[in-house]
Design a protein around this motif. Structure first.
Motif, PDB file in Angstrom:
ATOM      1  N   ILE A  45       0.832  -1.200   0.000  1.00  0.00           N
ATOM      2  CA  ILE A  45       0.000   0.000   0.000  1.00  0.00           C
ATOM      3  C   ILE A  45       0.863   1.246   0.000  1.00  0.00           C
ATOM      4  O   ILE A  45       0.538   2.243  -0.648  1.00  0.00           O
ATOM      5  CB  ILE A  45      -1.016  -0.011   1.178  1.00  0.00           C
ATOM      6  CG1 ILE A  45      -2.189   0.934   0.875  1.00  0.00           C
ATOM      7  CG2 ILE A  45      -0.400   0.374   2.482  1.00  0.00           C
ATOM      8  CD1 ILE A  45      -3.076   0.496  -0.216  1.00  0.00           C
ATOM      9  N   THR A  46       1.990   1.189   0.689  1.00  0.00           N
ATOM     10  CA  THR A  46       2.899   2.337   0.705  1.00  0.00           C
ATOM     11  C   THR A  46       3.399   2.633  -0.704  1.00  0.00           C
ATOM     12  O   THR A  46       3.379   3.777  -1.152  1.00  0.00           O
ATOM     13  CB  THR A  46       4.088   2.082   1.659  1.00  0.00           C
ATOM     14  OG1 THR A  46       3.569   1.894   2.974  1.00  0.00           O
ATOM     15  CG2 THR A  46       5.066   3.242   1.645  1.00  0.00           C
ATOM     16  N   GLY A  47       3.827   1.612  -1.425  1.00  0.00           N
ATOM     17  CA  GLY A  47       4.295   1.801  -2.801  1.00  0.00           C
ATOM     18  C   GLY A  47       3.195   2.299  -3.716  1.00  0.00           C
ATOM     19  O   GLY A  47       3.417   3.178  -4.560  1.00  0.00           O
ATOM     20  N   LEU A  48       2.003   1.758  -3.558  1.00  0.00           N
ATOM     21  CA  LEU A  48       0.855   2.176  -4.378  1.00  0.00           C
ATOM     22  C   LEU A  48       0.550   3.656  -4.152  1.00  0.00           C
ATOM     23  O   LEU A  48       0.375   4.420  -5.114  1.00  0.00           O
ATOM     24  CB  LEU A  48      -0.359   1.313  -4.030  1.00  0.00           C
ATOM     25  CG  LEU A  48      -1.664   1.644  -4.739  1.00  0.00           C
ATOM     26  CD1 LEU A  48      -1.556   1.404  -6.233  1.00  0.00           C
ATOM     27  CD2 LEU A  48      -2.799   0.825  -4.143  1.00  0.00           C
ATOM     28  N   VAL A  49       0.494   4.075  -2.905  1.00  0.00           N
ATOM     29  CA  VAL A  49       0.209   5.473  -2.591  1.00  0.00           C
ATOM     30  C   VAL A  49       1.360   6.364  -3.046  1.00  0.00           C
ATOM     31  O   VAL A  49       1.130   7.455  -3.587  1.00  0.00           O
ATOM     32  CB  VAL A  49      -0.115   5.646  -1.091  1.00  0.00           C
ATOM     33  CG1 VAL A  49      -0.215   7.124  -0.713  1.00  0.00           C
ATOM     34  CG2 VAL A  49      -1.415   4.927  -0.749  1.00  0.00           C
ATOM     35  N   ASP A  50       2.606   5.907  -2.879  1.00  0.00           N
ATOM     36  CA  ASP A  50       3.764   6.677  -3.363  1.00  0.00           C
ATOM     37  C   ASP A  50       3.633   6.981  -4.854  1.00  0.00           C
ATOM     38  O   ASP A  50       3.815   8.119  -5.281  1.00  0.00           O
ATOM     39  CB  ASP A  50       5.075   5.913  -3.142  1.00  0.00           C
ATOM     40  CG  ASP A  50       5.543   5.891  -1.697  1.00  0.00           C
ATOM     41  OD1 ASP A  50       5.003   6.653  -0.870  1.00  0.00           O
ATOM     42  OD2 ASP A  50       6.449   5.081  -1.408  1.00  0.00           O
TER      43      ASP A  50
END
Length: 123
Positions: free
Chosen positions: A46-51
């Motif tokens: 999720i962190t990568g997706l939001v980034d």
């Protein structure tokens, strides 16, 4: 349906999961944990997706009012416009899929699809 949604996403240079992200954020500003739960992803994913969405100007992170260490994720104006365009295009494509059905068949399909989405197995 998945194929139609995949085409909608691809035409805008998005993945299907990014399309889902925009959909989830359309009516809420969740924290990262809640967002991960909605999308059924782990924290690193999720962190990568939001980034990636943030770099494209589609979402922004803001401090959560209840916890200064946490953040909430929301759509930017550009993200909201993209979400509206995606929704309209997906709606058009899905309507085209059902174009050959009668009014009665479309109504029955709508009831069944709603039951599947809501998890209601008592039809």
């Amino acid at each position: 349906m998945q194929n139609a949604l995949g085409k909608v996403a691809a035409e805008l240079g998005l993945s299907v999961i990014q399309l889902r992200l925009l959909g989830v954020l359309g009516d809420r500003e969740p924290g990262m944990r809640e967002l991960a739960r909605h999308l059924e992803l782990d924290k690193s994913s999720i962190t990568g997706l939001v980034d990636r969405a943030e770099r494209r100007g589609l979402v922004r992170r803001t401090p959560a009012p209840h916890d200064g260490r946490a953040v909430q994720v929301s759509l930017t104006d550009e993200g909201r416009a993209a979400a509206r365009a995606l929704e309209a295009d997906a709606d058009r494509r899905i309507r085209a899929l059902a174009a050959g059905l009668t009014d009665e068949q479309r109504a029955a399909l709508s009831v069944l699809a709603s039951a599947v989405v809501s998890g209601n197995s008592a039809l």
